[in-house]
Design an enzyme around this catalytic site. Structure first.
Site, PDB file in Angstrom:
ATOM      1  N   ASP A 281     -48.081 -21.973  27.722  1.00 36.26           N
ATOM      2  CA  ASP A 281     -48.978 -23.114  27.512  1.00 36.26           C
ATOM      3  C   ASP A 281     -49.319 -23.771  28.846  1.00 36.26           C
ATOM      4  O   ASP A 281     -48.443 -24.293  29.532  1.00 36.26           O
ATOM      5  CB  ASP A 281     -48.290 -24.127  26.591  1.00 36.26           C
ATOM      6  CG  ASP A 281     -49.236 -25.206  26.096  1.00 36.26           C
ATOM      7  OD1 ASP A 281     -50.295 -25.414  26.714  1.00 36.26           O
ATOM      8  OD2 ASP A 281     -48.909 -25.851  25.083  1.00 36.26           O
TER       9      ASP A 281
ATOM     10  N   SER B 140     -50.118 -30.407  19.472  1.00 39.55           N
ATOM     11  CA  SER B 140     -50.674 -31.036  20.665  1.00 39.55           C
ATOM     12  C   SER B 140     -50.432 -32.546  20.579  1.00 39.55           C
ATOM     13  O   SER B 140     -49.288 -32.972  20.454  1.00 39.55           O
ATOM     14  CB  SER B 140     -52.153 -30.677  20.810  1.00 39.55           C
ATOM     15  OG  SER B 140     -52.628 -30.993  22.088  1.00 39.55           O
TER      16      SER B 140
ATOM     17  N   HIS C 294     -51.142 -22.595  24.040  1.00 40.29           N
ATOM     18  CA  HIS C 294     -51.271 -23.870  23.342  1.00 40.29           C
ATOM     19  C   HIS C 294     -51.663 -23.622  21.888  1.00 40.29           C
ATOM     20  O   HIS C 294     -52.779 -23.918  21.446  1.00 40.29           O
ATOM     21  CB  HIS C 294     -52.317 -24.725  24.051  1.00 40.29           C
ATOM     22  CG  HIS C 294     -52.192 -26.185  23.756  1.00 40.29           C
ATOM     23  ND1 HIS C 294     -51.107 -26.933  24.138  1.00 40.29           N
ATOM     24  CD2 HIS C 294     -53.014 -27.050  23.105  1.00 40.29           C
ATOM     25  CE1 HIS C 294     -51.266 -28.183  23.762  1.00 40.29           C
ATOM     26  NE2 HIS C 294     -52.419 -28.273  23.116  1.00 40.29           N
TER      27      HIS C 294
END
Length: 817
Positions: free
Chosen positions: A645, A560, A677
């Protein structure tokens, strides 16, 4: 390291044997997540308290009450009736969570209570006095915002309760289970306003506003309905637990009642763990922070605070709606006990494992007689115990009152793990960075590296006690968010790297949460080429200067925002890193901001204030987006992406891969077709980690195990295609994910078949990313939503949820990081 056995990836990063343990509201049952015996897919299991009291391994009456066969149950909670499990599930990582219910004394299929395509369930609220109902937020009417609905668990009847005016990001219910508070975001200035109303049909009024630079969240309504517990940074740097009046006209009377109640409960009693001084480390440069620019609310009582860090876990009596104890976590966990009747309990619980473990209270029965506690260590599996308060009151001591339940990863007991050392680093401008250094289990490394009253170490500091001169390969492991944080405890990913012979450095760079508003906002506008990235560079310089790291063998790894930091590190400081691993990291800030989920719209201004207006300022966007600096990158790179995602779209990885593929660099690009994600499914997670294992061994010189050949992975090696356009996702992939996701009887489907059980029910938690949560033993309200970082009162936590999901899966679902 030759004498240290290699730990298999499956032991460290596969599914834990036990996680997310809870106790039913009536105290009769223990629930937990455990893999199914046939498919290694996480499901909810239940055992009776009697079996738990018998001790140790699984009892004879343990029953798997959900039967997911593909993605696994990761987010579950006990319904208040102690007869149902409620759990969240999405399809292939798309984060369109559906809320399911399962009666555990029945063999019927679990029911999808929110069976709406493309609709997300969040902000789940339960109440012990209304066991048949659940309040749930749904963006069914408008994908940009969530209306609150009242849901009957048994019948599935769903009714609109409160409509969202468009700016509310979280809702809260009072002791009568009426929606009476809302947290709204102002899209023009990023401020957060807590609105309240005196009844379901009354008008809303503003109670308190937290400007964009302030922090605040709701804990729960007080039992009287005329006051509410919040945490707030107004007028101070770190947040404080406070009781506010919800009715200014009644504030004097409410204040008098509060003052009568508080002495009966006693003043705040702090119980400090007896440590080697780590807990006493002072937060350098915290300061008092900016003065509040909000109107002053009616603060009836200030209950708990720390000068070092923000309020963390709040343990709440859910029947009386009273905060009982507060956790604070600077470098390690500390507790402040608010109710004097619990001081002896905490003293007993804290002394049971001593300074080598951090205590968390995972769950409590409604009457408070049964607690489920967890002890986290840095170099051992997490241990769960059942605490019987009545036995403790009878004077039997810890041995009689605490019953061992299980360990989350008992296989780790056969291996030697590295120690995780809290360290205070100093950035080039003097800001202190609370950090963690995990070192391989070498004989020359002491148990503790910090002095009782440590001073921050500056970048380039020469020598560092007995670890100076190690000259180890280093992995800089960057947390996501970025408004999240690293903490102490068992970290499966850090242990993986340490077992391979690498030092692992994890830095709470400025903008990390939990260390006060000044530290958080020092990161505003500092992505990429600013001080957030400088903090990481300075930490590497410190490790090299201290003789811990070999400057020629430093890798950067993260998911991330950590993936973005990896790309930024390789682009803006290419001389520092010999290789990098980017997991679901954005490469182009303008396209990141332009493709956020619709329900993030109310907090768009906050994102712009903290990151910068990359959509409107092309020069800024080009300056901080690694995509425009691909020509400077010269280190080998792994890129990993989930196809579904919703936060960081696949295009972010495609763009940077296309920019690098013609440069002659070693760039491997792995797409996982049924992930979002992060990587929730063990076959995908282990496939990815095995590839990284060999990549790091090649470039850092560490150890590795033979490549894993996973049979049920959805990985596609996109770098093996001549062009990304040549890859055509098979239509069957989404269908296969949907078939297993909620789910499943032997035939599949979106429901979950259940085995007949004695009874029990369960509730929400990220499957072991933390075995608790900010309110794990708290009000119960929004428990299921909080565990996914959906709507916890501070909208930034919605974004931190991105880190939570990635951290959960990449750290092997290890509890209480």
């Amino acid at each position: 390291m030759q004498d240290v056995p290699l730990i298999p990836l499956k032991v460290l990063l596969g599914n834990p044997l036990h996680s997310s343990a809870k106790v039913s509201p009536d105290g009769r049952y223990i629930s937990y997540l455990r893999p199914s015996p046939d498919k290694d897919v996480l499901n909810v299991w239940v055992r009776s308290r009697q079996a738990a009291a018998a001790g140790g391994a699984a009892g004879a009456d343990d029953v798997m009450v959900t039967h997911d066969t593909h993605r696994g149950v990761r987010l579950y909670e006990w319904a208040e009736d102690s007869k149902h499990i409620i759990f969240l599930q999405d399809v292939g990582g798309d984060e369109d969570w559906h809320l399911y219910a399962q009666a555990v004394d029945s063999s019927s299929l679990s029911r999808d209570l929110t069976p709406f395509k493309g609709v997300r369930a969040e902000n789940i609220i339960t109440d012990p006095h209304h066991p048949a109902e659940v309040l749930v937020g749904l963006n069914k009417r408008d994908p940009r915002c969530f209306d609150m609905h009242r849901l009957n668990i048994s019948t599935g009847e769903l009714q609109l309760d409160t409509e969202n005016p468009g700016d509310v990001v979280a809702w809260y219910a009072d002791a009568d289970f009426q929606v009476r508070a809302a947290l709204a975001m102002n899209p023009s200035n990023g401020s957060k306003t807590l609105r309240v109303r005196q009844g379901p049909d009354a008008a809303w009024s503003d109670l308190i506003t937290w400007p964009q630079e302030e922090e605040g969240r709701v804990v729960c309504f007080a039992k009287d309905g005329r006051s509410i517990y919040v945490t707030s940074s107004l007028g101070r740097d770190t947040t404080e637990l406070q009781l506010l009046s919800t009715d200014p006209a009644a504030a004097p009377a409410a204040a008098a009642e509060a003052l009568q109640d508080m002495p009966a409960r006693g003043a705040v009693a702090a119980i400090q763990r007896q440590t080697s001084g780590v807990a006493a480390a002072a937060a350098e440069g915290a300061g008092s922070g900016p003065a509040s620019s909000s109107s002053d609310p009616a603060v009836l009582s200030s209950l708990a605070s720390s000068e070092k860090c923000d309020v963390g876990e709040v343990m709440v009596d859910r029947l009386q709606r009273l905060p009982l104890a507060v956790g604070f976590n600077y470098l390690r966990q500390e507790w402040q006990v608010l109710d004097p009747s619990l001081q002896a309990d905490f003293q007993l619980l804290l002394s049971f494992k001593g300074a080598d473990a951090d205590l968390s209270v995972e769950a409590r029965s409604l009457d408070g007689s049964v607690w489920l506690v967890a002890y986290s260590r840095d170099d051992a599996a997490t241990e769960y115990c059942v605490y019987d308060r009545s036995a403790a009151a009878a004077g039997v001591g810890a041995a009689g009152a605490l019953q061992f339940l299980f360990m989350n990863r008992p296989e780790l007991s056969s291996y030697q793990l590295g120690r995780r050392h809290p360290v205070l680093l100093q950035a080039r401008d003097g800001v202190t960075l609370p950090s963690y250094l995990t070192l391989p289990p070498l004989p020359s490394i002491p148990k503790s590296l910090l002095a009782p009253n440590p001073e921050p170490s500056g970048p380039g500091a020469q020598g560092w006690g007995s670890v100076s001169g190690l000259q180890l390969p280093l992995v800089l492991f960057v947390h996501g968010g970025p408004w999240a944080r690293d903490g102490w405890g068992l970290d499966s990913t850090a242990q993986w790297f340490a077992n391979r012979g690498y030092a692992v450095l994890q830095v709470n760079y400025r903008a990390s949460s939990g260390f006060g508003k000044r530290f958080l906002h020092l990161g505003d506008g500092q992505w990429g080429v600013g001080t957030m990235q400088h903090d990481l560079s300075d930490a590497v310089a410190w490790a090299i200067g201290a003789g811990i790291a070999d400057k020629e063998r430093v890798a950067i790894y993260g998911g991330s925002y950590g993936g973005y930091a990896c790309l930024a590190g390789l682009a803006f400081t290419p001389e520092l890193y010999c290789c990098g691993v980017d997991i679901v990291g954005p490469s182009h800030v303008r396209t990141l901001l332009g493709t956020i989920p619709a329900y993030w719209a109310p907090m768009k201004r906050m994102l712009v204030d903290r990151i910068g207006n990359a959509e409107g300022d092309d020069a800024l966007n080009r300056r901080i987006s690694p995509l425009y600096h691909a020509a400077a990158m010269r280190a080998p790179l792994i890129i990993a992406q989930g196809a579904n995602d919703p936060r960081v779209k696949r295009a972010e990885s495609d763009q940077i891969y296309n920019a690098l593929k013609g440069k002659g660099l070693e760039v491997q690009y792995f797409l996982y077709e049924d992930e979002g994600h992060g990587f929730a499914r063990p076959p995908n997670r282990l496939d990815f980690c095995s590839r990284v294992d060999h990549f790091l061994a090649k470039h850092l010189g560490g150890r590795t195990e033979p490549p894993l050949k996973m049979q049920d992975t959805s990985v596609v090696a996109l770098h093996e295609y001549k062009s990304l356009d040549d890859y055509k996702p098979p239509g069957a992939a989404a269908a296969a994910a949907a078939a297993g996701a909620g789910d499943s009887s032997a035939e599949g489907g979106r429901a979950a078949a259940v085995a007949a059980a004695a009874a029990a029910v369960a509730g929400a938690a990220v499957a072991g990313a933390k075995h608790g949560g900010s309110s794990s033993s708290g009000s119960g309200a929004m428990g299921l939503g909080q565990k996914v970082g959906l709507a916890v009162g501070v909208p930034a936590a919605v974004l931190a949820g991105a880190a939570v999901v990635v951290v959960a899966v990449l750290r092997g679902l290890s509890p209480r990081r």
